[in-house]
Write an enzyme that holds these catalytic residues in place. Structure first.
Site, mmCIF file in Angstrom:
data_model
loop_
_atom_site.group_PDB
_atom_site.id
_atom_site.type_symbol
_atom_site.label_atom_id
_atom_site.label_comp_id
_atom_site.label_asym_id
_atom_site.label_seq_id
_atom_site.Cartn_x
_atom_site.Cartn_y
_atom_site.Cartn_z
ATOM 1 N N HIS A 139 -10.089 14.836 81.671
ATOM 2 C CA HIS A 139 -10.321 15.885 80.718
ATOM 3 C C HIS A 139 -9.542 16.206 79.606
ATOM 4 C CE1 HIS A 139 -13.063 17.660 84.142
ATOM 5 N NE2 HIS A 139 -12.309 16.999 84.650
ATOM 6 N N LYS A 175 0.933 11.075 53.933
ATOM 7 C CA LYS A 175 -0.160 10.627 54.962
ATOM 8 C C LYS A 175 -0.082 8.949 55.203
ATOM 9 C CE LYS A 175 -2.790 12.640 56.538
ATOM 10 N NZ LYS A 175 -4.228 13.019 56.100
ATOM 11 N N SER A 217 -3.120 8.354 51.537
ATOM 12 C CA SER A 217 -4.070 9.297 50.888
ATOM 13 C C SER A 217 -3.751 9.274 49.415
ATOM 14 C CB SER A 217 -3.792 10.999 51.320
ATOM 15 O OG SER A 217 -4.156 11.750 50.268
ATOM 16 N N GLU A 239 -10.442 4.848 63.195
ATOM 17 C CA GLU A 239 -11.544 5.603 62.702
ATOM 18 C C GLU A 239 -13.048 4.949 62.310
ATOM 19 O OE1 GLU A 239 -10.132 9.554 60.451
ATOM 20 O OE2 GLU A 239 -8.966 7.706 59.735
#
Lengths: 459, 459, 459, 459
Positions: free
Chosen positions: C161, C288, C282, C295
């Site tokens: 979980h 970043k 970025s 992803e």
């Protein structure tokens, strides 16, 4: 082979009785009984129209309506005994009606077919449930608006790529869900308008030779319009697929919220504490407190997507008009309605009891160099091309990573080692409040924006 | 390992250059180059606003716009040389701009991020393509209306369960598709309104600190509204999924038409002859003339469904705001647009050249005892409960099957062996014309209905 | 209307030439050109068999084979000029062959059809690509095994979980992926066996009247078996769907790994540092460093699922045997192969460069009361029913939460306030090493188990 | 808020009781009760192992086993009273056990978790159901083989593009389905092997500290192997997805059969007569006899596809190990098992009663110039290049269409007007028998092939 079967509405043409396996395989009663009250509602309106059009006498009509009301009571009081031989809910109701009022019951089916009758039932059911779902969406939107108001000043890290990016208001984050739900609501309402069309009177496929008045039925059942083409009416289920897609998109949105709740309640994020009353433990690990509700909300997305795919598959490549494949439309529909309502309701119940740990949120908001863009913007304002400014700040960040410093901790002198453009006016900018409030562009995270939006939605 | 890579917009923060495998894996240029002209259109508007807001000087603005227009010409004339090191279309355009006008090109990216820029490009692209698709839908609807008018008196068998059920007008069948397409058009138009919202100005996720004017950009780009929440703006793609579902439903409808064209052009049905110019043969079997176009139309439904499922999957469970997964939205979108436009266009081109074999259609319309319901209706009008009438006619049909007779061939005496209610007035009813024209209930197949509908849609 | 079209292989039967729109709509050349070399490979084997069976003379056979080899060279050297009028790769190759060797080229198509030819090409292609994919899976498994070996002693929190549950070895976590990939490999290999069947010789659908020798072709092309039924051979694509499902399951597994890499590289988890060469920045936010590769790996799951759904949809409800819908099988197949290979390769390249932050991992492993189960087990061993033990430890945890203590920090006296069963022998258990190593049940996380497993897989 | 809830297995750690809405939302009892007997079977084996390992005493073990057997009897005799407070089937059984034998019942859960317990139950269930499904597949294959034998000489038109292509044996067509089902069976059996692995002993995620013997449990429950990695064991559900894909492919095959039965029972094809006992009529149209069973078989494909998509979605992007989302795996699984078994059983029952109208089949087999390929083959054998022969026959067909002749009706003189190669030996070829029997290539439709295949499969 053909064992003793039961007598069917269509027995006249058949030499053999139905095979029991076939009866079990084709029966829809187990699930379409959910439509029972809508079926009766539609039948009463149909009967009243038949009387108005003198297709039935007033006396016949009264007996039938009274009989149907009796059947309705039995259903409401759960006294209605379904028989295995009832093929579907329509036949079950008519069978019972005929038991009550005799062979006159057979006249109710005049000028209609199960093909238009079942679409009527489904449309009556679905328009009501869409209305319920819209109300639940609105309620959830209000929760987000209330949370936004309650936590108006809390800053959290805004993420891209799950990397801390720039500070944002927690309230701004809540309002992002508000906006998504606004579009979901719109889609549901526009779908409702396409559901809310009377199909009855299309007959089996071609209309009827009897002098019915469909607009009267529409009025009795409060349908603003009447379907234009009988073939289309019994053959299509696009309104169901549209509802399932709107539900899939809504579920997608809620799966993203659920994912965030799961992340946020992890030890690593620690942004929220789920209320004990809405969490579960482990049968093995005594310390566990698990975010089961958001996990299930996330997981239930799968079943809604699956039902959408099921119905798209069913309808693909079917010639006109009605085909029995269409009977398979109901279970995906019912389960989607139940799932979407259940998910919206539990989120609505749980959200206000979540504890937001404001300290953890703002601490995190400062981490990860979230003010770097502000520094780049600072340089841009001083005339440096953005691409150059980006490069300078990138170098500062690298230096800080290597030296384990935060941007807020650098002195002006240290800044100036990277570019002589930096000056004392930089430092006051390097706070969360400044970063948030300076993002005043329309739709940006500044407090003034968020408050304006809350006012415009009436909270 | 890390071989020589290329310098990136974000190189400042990085110690190593990019791995070429990584560059190839993450590059979107191969597909997002399709957005090039929209990217420039958006950049010009953005630049004009920056000038208006004095973020750029008038002179800077002019140079940038002129540079962008030069890049646009190169693209239009296919002289633009994409480089492998261009990560995506945004960087390709900016790189070329900078080659043309120098480091000033870097100022164009002031106050925006690729996160809002790419959504702008996609929205500009999609709102235009939806408009195109709506026009193609309208054109196809007109074809159906014209066909309905041209074949106004032709009767065909209406089917349920692919069994002949009742006679209907071929025109009525065409108009069923007209109605389906009306709803598809409506869904596309309502989706268009949700696409047609300006995202630019949301920045990377939180808005910008610079004094931009989003409403001015919206005006320049003809967007009636501006997005309300910056996080939502860069994170969501529900408008794409909605477009994909509207496309899936449209494709479903066209797959049904395609199935019917395949069936109708079989030897067994023989209802239509496909034009040679729109059929193909076999490389092996010299006699073949194949309905490849409808087959492909039917098959292409699969790819549209698949793209919908792809995008639903991609977005499921993503936390806010932008995640790189979203880059995967474009290929399903582009291919859906191409597929839907291609299918609509080819059907529009082919439909008017199909030859309808009216003799086969009406011959079939009489087969299969399609007038049986009319006989049952006759009995009902004489006062027999519908269920009883159904049973009587079922028995007649069984007798006819056994004796290889058609209903129209029975004498009154033969009819009366089944029920004394039958009389001489039955016989004139047993014609296709009567069966069709008596179905005058609203939306039914009677000629008078079909003509009224054609008038109401202006044909 | 019908503008000038090109002459087709099936022109004899047609009065009109093909409509150019139709040609564009039905052409598959744009994508099936990928099969060119397999097509030639198959044709050469077919030709050799025709010679062996004396259907062609030796001289004819030699000319055709030489011609095909010439075409192959043109393809390999990218000198082959495809024409818009080439309907598909088969016709393109034959057209070019005929240009080279004259009308004799037309004899190559003796005793075959494009229906069996295209399935041959696809099977040749796919069996090779499955072999490639299996190799990539094996390579990735080795990476996991190597990582497990390298980080053999590192302890991390095991999650359920997404809550910290019990300490596990990082190596054990890696080996979980090893096992998943083992099953993926098995599925691919079993699918390979069903792909690896010769279809050629099924003709258009019914076999051929010519005395061909299919087993000889199978031998030449290294197929261990020959398809049993000609209708089945040209009509089915189940082997493609099976490959797409095996790919979907594999992608699902990799999406879970990707999700973990994204989580672990967040500031909140901080378990790993992605190598600069495999991360991106970025364009707006200078600080970043984004996990774009995982992803995209996660996002690409969507396209694989979508392709599976596309092909399932395409085949649903198609009557036998070949239908043109099947042409739509190729793009989903090709894109799935590319996607799966790309994803496996990039993970293989990236994994060894990820830096695991062992301090953060073990610190986290101690957090969240992960040793609570060990305490409950301790009580159980002393004779307390498990359910009771669970309750006792739950109370301890609640007390610790309230008093901000960790389990390891409690004294024996404090423990005994919750149960007199606790004694001094408890304390030495409350370490990560003990917790891990005591889980010696087969398949459990104990070091001894992990090392045994590594040996059994040969690392 | 938190109303009175019930005491949970994990109550120790919680300050508040569960919210009833939450209990309802998270409860799985409504569907996982189907696993009850498997749960007890697993628990008994677990208990016996605990005794063997001296974790429980012999006396404790006997009491527990006896108690469990009592619970089993209650379940079998439907006397078991489920309570709303039973979260799931595991807790329901344990609660009842504890009512029967007191707090000793709590010791059963020693050394296991619901995470491994539920996977055990599902694997026990599924391996049994796959065995059932394999038997049903084999039974259906036998039906096809029997039909092939019974109708050994019947010729029908083989179709491509739903156009008549070449004559084939009806038996050959049946055997095509036989082959498809062979692969379906193989896939199911290979999936069975991956299901048939003992998960118990993985604990919550990391194994257990207690000295259990998993191989002993495996032996008691007849599992040939034991899972290798505890994290993988509780986290993955790939075996379920694999079963759902195998079911989706099987359903796809059956949807194609169903489509053919629907087509064949139409008036237009008229190839078969469905038995009355397996058809249904219409409540409105007295003449109708509808192929509801094949229609529903075709439609039910949608739900199986949907369930596959649901489970793929659920697992996408889930981090290890167990997450509550996984609870959503059961309903798609159960419904797929029921659907697939139901569809196989009804087809098995119906197929032998279908009447094949041999006259219609062979009449159709001659229509549509199905012998054209034989004529082209004739020319090829005489030395004409295939492409040229194709062209000649194409011209003959066009001439025949224009003059409404069949190929069999042309005289040698008429043939020679198209090519001087034609001679008297052509005419004997132009029969269905010749066309079928000359397709002797391996896998072709010749009677000799079909009989050989029937022998090889033992019919």
């Amino acid at each position: 082979m053909p064992q003793k079967g039961t007598k069917k509405a269509w027995a006249g043409r058949f030499a053999e009785t139905a095979n029991p396996l076939m009866e079990a395989f084709t029966s829809s009663l187990a699930f379409d009984k959910r439509l029972a009250l809508y079926d009766i509602q539609g039948s009463i309106a149909h009967c009243r129209m038949l009387v108005k059009q003198k297709i039935l006498t007033r006396g016949e009509g009264e007996k039938i309506v009274k009989g149907l009301e009796g059947v309705r009571r039995e259903l409401e009081q759960q006294r209605f005994a379904f028989l295995p031989s009832d093929e579907d809910i329509h036949m079950a109701v008519e069978r019972r009606l005929t038991e009550k009022i005799g062979s006159l019951g057979g006249k109710l089916h005049t000028a209609r077919s199960r093909n238009d009758q079942v679409v009527l039932d489904v449309r009556l059911y679905l328009r009501e449930e869409i209305t319920n779902i819209v109300q639940l969406i609105v309620a959830l939107q209000k929760q987000f608006a209330r949370l936004a108001k309650r936590h108006g000043d809390v800053v959290m890290p805004g993420y891209t790529h799950l990397q801390r990016a720039q500070p944002v208001l927690l309230a701004h984050h809540f309002l992002a869900y508000y906006e998504m739900l606004s579009r979901d609501r719109e889609r549901m309402q526009q779908c409702h308008a396409r559901v809310n069309v009377l199909p009855l009177g299309a007959g089996a496929l071609a209309g009827t030779t009897l002098p019915i008045d469909r607009h009267h039925v529409a009025k009795l059942l409060n349908f603003p319009s009447v379907s234009e083409n009988s073939l289309d009416t019994v053959a299509d289920r696009d309104f169901l697929i549209e509802f399932l897609s709107a539900s899939a998109i809504l579920s997608m949105h809620l799966s993203r919220l659920a994912e965030e709740l799961v992340l946020w309640s992890s030890s690593e994020f620690g942004f929220i504490e789920l209320p004990d009353a809405f969490a579960t433990g482990s049968s093995m690990m005594p310390q566990k407190k698990n975010p089961d509700i958001p996990e299930l909300v996330r997981g239930k997305t799968g079943r809604v997507y699956g039902h959408l795919m099921a119905l798209l598959t069913i309808l693909k490549g079917l010639p006109l008009s009605y085909n029995r494949d269409l009977q398979e439309d109901k279970e995906p529909l019912f389960d989607t309605v139940d799932t979407v309502k259940g998910v919206l309701a539990i989120l609505d119940a749980m959200l206000p009891h979540i504890v937001f740990r404001e300290d953890r949120l703002s601490e995190a908001a400062l981490g990860g160099f979230t003010l770097a863009t502000d520094v780049a913007d600072y340089l841009t304002e001083k005339g440096m091309p953005f691409r150059k400014a980006h490069e300078v700040v990138g170098a500062v960040v690298r230096w800080c990573v290597a030296h384990q410093k935060r941007l807020e901790q650098l002195s002006v002198e240290e800044w100036r080692q990277f570019s002589s453009v930096f000056d004392h006016d930089l430092l006051p900018r390097l706070t969360l409040e400044s970063a948030v409030d300076r993002r005043r562009s329309y739709g940006g995270t500044a407090r003034v924006n968020v408050q304006r939006r809350l006012r415009s939605i009436g909270v």
